[in-house]
Design an enzyme around this catalytic site. Structure first.
Site, PDB file in Angstrom:
ATOM      1  N   SER A   1       0.856  -1.185   0.000  1.00  0.00           N
ATOM      2  CA  SER A   1       0.000   0.000   0.000  1.00  0.00           C
ATOM      3  C   SER A   1       0.895   1.239   0.000  1.00  0.00           C
ATOM      4  O   SER A   1       2.104   1.133   0.250  1.00  0.00           O
ATOM      5  CB  SER A   1      -0.854  -0.034   1.272  1.00  0.00           C
ATOM      6  OG  SER A   1      -1.372   1.230   1.591  1.00  0.00           O
TER       7      SER A   1
ATOM      8  N   TYR B   1      -2.773  -0.998  10.096  1.00  0.00           N
ATOM      9  CA  TYR B   1      -2.743  -1.198   8.638  1.00  0.00           C
ATOM     10  C   TYR B   1      -1.351  -0.879   8.083  1.00  0.00           C
ATOM     11  O   TYR B   1      -0.777  -1.661   7.323  1.00  0.00           O
ATOM     12  CB  TYR B   1      -3.810  -0.313   7.989  1.00  0.00           C
ATOM     13  CG  TYR B   1      -3.963  -0.506   6.491  1.00  0.00           C
ATOM     14  CD1 TYR B   1      -4.677  -1.594   5.982  1.00  0.00           C
ATOM     15  CD2 TYR B   1      -3.413   0.403   5.591  1.00  0.00           C
ATOM     16  CE1 TYR B   1      -4.824  -1.766   4.612  1.00  0.00           C
ATOM     17  CE2 TYR B   1      -3.559   0.229   4.219  1.00  0.00           C
ATOM     18  CZ  TYR B   1      -4.265  -0.852   3.732  1.00  0.00           C
ATOM     19  OH  TYR B   1      -4.410  -1.021   2.380  1.00  0.00           O
TER      20      TYR B   1
HETATM   21  P1  NDP Z   1     -11.876  -4.904  -0.946  1.00  0.00           P
HETATM   22  O1  NDP Z   1     -12.465  -4.704   0.399  1.00  0.00           O
HETATM   23  O2  NDP Z   1     -12.686  -4.579  -2.145  1.00  0.00           O
HETATM   24  O3  NDP Z   1     -11.359  -6.405  -1.102  1.00  0.00           O
HETATM   25  C1  NDP Z   1     -10.706  -7.066  -0.072  1.00  0.00           C
HETATM   26  C2  NDP Z   1     -10.757  -8.538  -0.349  1.00  0.00           C
HETATM   27  O4  NDP Z   1     -10.069  -9.256   0.660  1.00  0.00           O
HETATM   28  C3  NDP Z   1     -12.172  -9.061  -0.391  1.00  0.00           C
HETATM   29  O5  NDP Z   1     -12.296  -9.775  -1.590  1.00  0.00           O
HETATM   30  C4  NDP Z   1     -12.286  -9.977   0.819  1.00  0.00           C
HETATM   31  O6  NDP Z   1     -13.075 -11.084   0.460  1.00  0.00           O
HETATM   32  C5  NDP Z   1     -10.842 -10.376   1.046  1.00  0.00           C
HETATM   33  N1  NDP Z   1     -10.506 -10.674   2.434  1.00  0.00           N
HETATM   34  C6  NDP Z   1     -10.442  -9.833   3.496  1.00  0.00           C
HETATM   35  N2  NDP Z   1     -10.069 -10.479   4.592  1.00  0.00           N
HETATM   36  C7  NDP Z   1      -9.885 -11.780   4.230  1.00  0.00           C
HETATM   37  C8  NDP Z   1      -9.495 -12.950   4.911  1.00  0.00           C
HETATM   38  N3  NDP Z   1      -9.235 -12.937   6.236  1.00  0.00           N
HETATM   39  N4  NDP Z   1      -9.396 -14.100   4.223  1.00  0.00           N
HETATM   40  C9  NDP Z   1      -9.669 -14.144   2.903  1.00  0.00           C
HETATM   41  N5  NDP Z   1     -10.039 -13.073   2.195  1.00  0.00           N
HETATM   42  C10 NDP Z   1     -10.155 -11.896   2.862  1.00  0.00           C
HETATM   43  O7  NDP Z   1     -10.519  -4.060  -0.920  1.00  0.00           O
HETATM   44  P2  NDP Z   1      -9.469  -3.673  -2.044  1.00  0.00           P
HETATM   45  O8  NDP Z   1      -9.721  -4.398  -3.288  1.00  0.00           O
HETATM   46  O9  NDP Z   1      -9.382  -2.224  -2.037  1.00  0.00           O
HETATM   47  O10 NDP Z   1      -8.139  -4.229  -1.346  1.00  0.00           O
HETATM   48  C11 NDP Z   1      -7.383  -5.316  -1.834  1.00  0.00           C
HETATM   49  C12 NDP Z   1      -5.969  -5.194  -1.291  1.00  0.00           C
HETATM   50  O11 NDP Z   1      -5.387  -3.999  -1.781  1.00  0.00           O
HETATM   51  C13 NDP Z   1      -5.892  -5.119   0.227  1.00  0.00           C
HETATM   52  O12 NDP Z   1      -4.756  -5.816   0.666  1.00  0.00           O
HETATM   53  C14 NDP Z   1      -5.719  -3.631   0.479  1.00  0.00           C
HETATM   54  O13 NDP Z   1      -5.087  -3.366   1.679  1.00  0.00           O
HETATM   55  C15 NDP Z   1      -4.868  -3.259  -0.707  1.00  0.00           C
HETATM   56  N6  NDP Z   1      -4.876  -1.847  -1.039  1.00  0.00           N
HETATM   57  C16 NDP Z   1      -6.001  -1.198  -1.448  1.00  0.00           C
HETATM   58  C17 NDP Z   1      -5.946   0.145  -1.809  1.00  0.00           C
HETATM   59  C18 NDP Z   1      -7.138   0.897  -2.304  1.00  0.00           C
HETATM   60  O14 NDP Z   1      -7.018   2.115  -2.530  1.00  0.00           O
HETATM   61  N7  NDP Z   1      -8.270   0.273  -2.512  1.00  0.00           N
HETATM   62  C19 NDP Z   1      -4.706   0.892  -1.742  1.00  0.00           C
HETATM   63  C20 NDP Z   1      -3.572   0.107  -1.311  1.00  0.00           C
HETATM   64  C21 NDP Z   1      -3.667  -1.194  -0.988  1.00  0.00           C
HETATM   65  P3  NDP Z   1     -14.129 -11.764   1.499  1.00  0.00           P
HETATM   66  O15 NDP Z   1     -14.963 -10.663   2.029  1.00  0.00           O
HETATM   67  O16 NDP Z   1     -14.860 -12.777   0.685  1.00  0.00           O
HETATM   68  O17 NDP Z   1     -13.286 -12.417   2.540  1.00  0.00           O
END
Ligand code: NDP
Length: 250
Positions: free
Chosen positions: A141, A154
């Site tokens: 991130s 985070y």
């Molecule tokens: P979303 O909330 O859209 O997606 C997060 C995903 O992670 C979901 O599909 C969720 O699926 C899954 N997830 C969360 N916890 C668990 C777990 N314990 N086990 C399995 N799956 C899990 O967020 P983003 O797409 O924005 O984020 C994706 C990644 O990118 C993250 O690591 C985030 O920190 C990183 N990120 C995002 C940024 C942004 O601006 N959006 C910027 C920088 C980094 P389910 O609910 O089915 O478990």
């Protein structure tokens, strides 16, 4: 050089947001993608959407912070697909609180999903990846680089992702496994939509600070995912690559 035909790629959190953006690009490059998430209905809907586009996709329910579930996840990948070539550790959550307001439970929740989850998945993937060599892509991130008052757990988890990536990149180079991190800027997903609602002025601040003058879209992460999953990056390992519209250099 970028062809992923015949490759199997597991994307944690691949059922939505950035994970689905990367999974779609990997599948378009020829891979069979396996989406791992906790919400089986969301994963099934994502698989159906990809299959309707003529792509190869499968879903397996798993919480990456649970050691036993991670073990089952990789056993199932091997049973169903016979091999694993690419692991994308993308699953992640945040709890937006200043450190003095954060409970120990919330700290663990974030660290377990974002950092321990990547560790557990990498450890379980190693026997499969080393058979033929492979690729690990960890999602960091901007908080891997910068500080913010609401991102103590985070930011610690995402800073940890970069150092963890460097450690496995050195350790697994002899196994022909390249390990890299992607550092997304501000991407429009469910995660940041919540933040935009909570934090007055965030939308304007992101637009003003980002040279590209827009929020990223999940598909903006597709190209880097294909590059880091393919033979094109065979001499690239241990890096942490911002994909941020210039946010980190402005
Ligand atoms: P979303 O909330 O859209 O997606 C997060 C995903 O992670 C979901 O599909 C969720 O699926 C899954 N997830 C969360 N916890 C668990 C777990 N314990 N086990 C399995 N799956 C899990 O967020 P983003 O797409 O924005 O984020 C994706 C990644 O990118 C993250 O690591 C985030 O920190 C990183 N990120 C995002 C940024 C942004 O601006 N959006 C910027 C920088 C980094 P389910 O609910 O089915 O478990």
């Amino acid at each position: 050089m970028f062809d992923l035909t015949g490759k199997v790629a597991l994307v944690t959190g691949g059922n939505g947001g950035i994970g689905l953006g990367m999974a779609r690009a990997l599948a378009q490059a020829g891979a069979t993608v396996v989406l791992a998430g906790r919400d089986a209905a969301k994963s099934e809907a994502a698989v159906q959407a990809l299959v309707a586009e003529g792509l190869r996709a499968d879903a397996i329910e798993a919480d990456v912070s649970d050691e036993a579930q991670v073990g089952r996840l990789f056993n199932t990948v091997e049973q169903r697909h016979g091999a694993l070539h690419v692991l994308v550790n993308n699953a992640g959550i945040t709890v937006r609180k200043q450190v003095q307001d954060l409970s120990l439970g919330e700290w663990h929740q974030v660290m377990d999903a974002n950092l321990t989850g990547a560790f557990l998945c990498c450890r379980a993937a190693h026997p499969l990846l080393r058979r033929q060599g492979g690729k690990v892509i960890n999602v960091g991130s901007m908080m891997s680089l910068f500080g913010a008052p609401y991102a103590a757990a985070y930011g610690a988890s995402k800073g940890g992702i970069v150092q963890f990536t460097r450690a496995i990149a050195t350790g697994w180079a002899p196994d022909l496994i390249q390990c890299n991190a992607i550092l997304p800027g501000w991407i429009d997903t469910a995660l940041t939509r919540g933040a935009r609602e909570q934090v007055p002025g965030l939308n304007e601040r992101v637009l003003a600070r980002t040279p590209a003058a827009r929020w990223g879209r999940p598909q903006d992460l597709g190209g880097i995912a294909v590059f880091l999953a393919s033979a094109a990056s065979d001499f690239v390992t241990g890096t942490a690559i911002p994909v941020d519209g210039g946010y980190s250099i402005a």
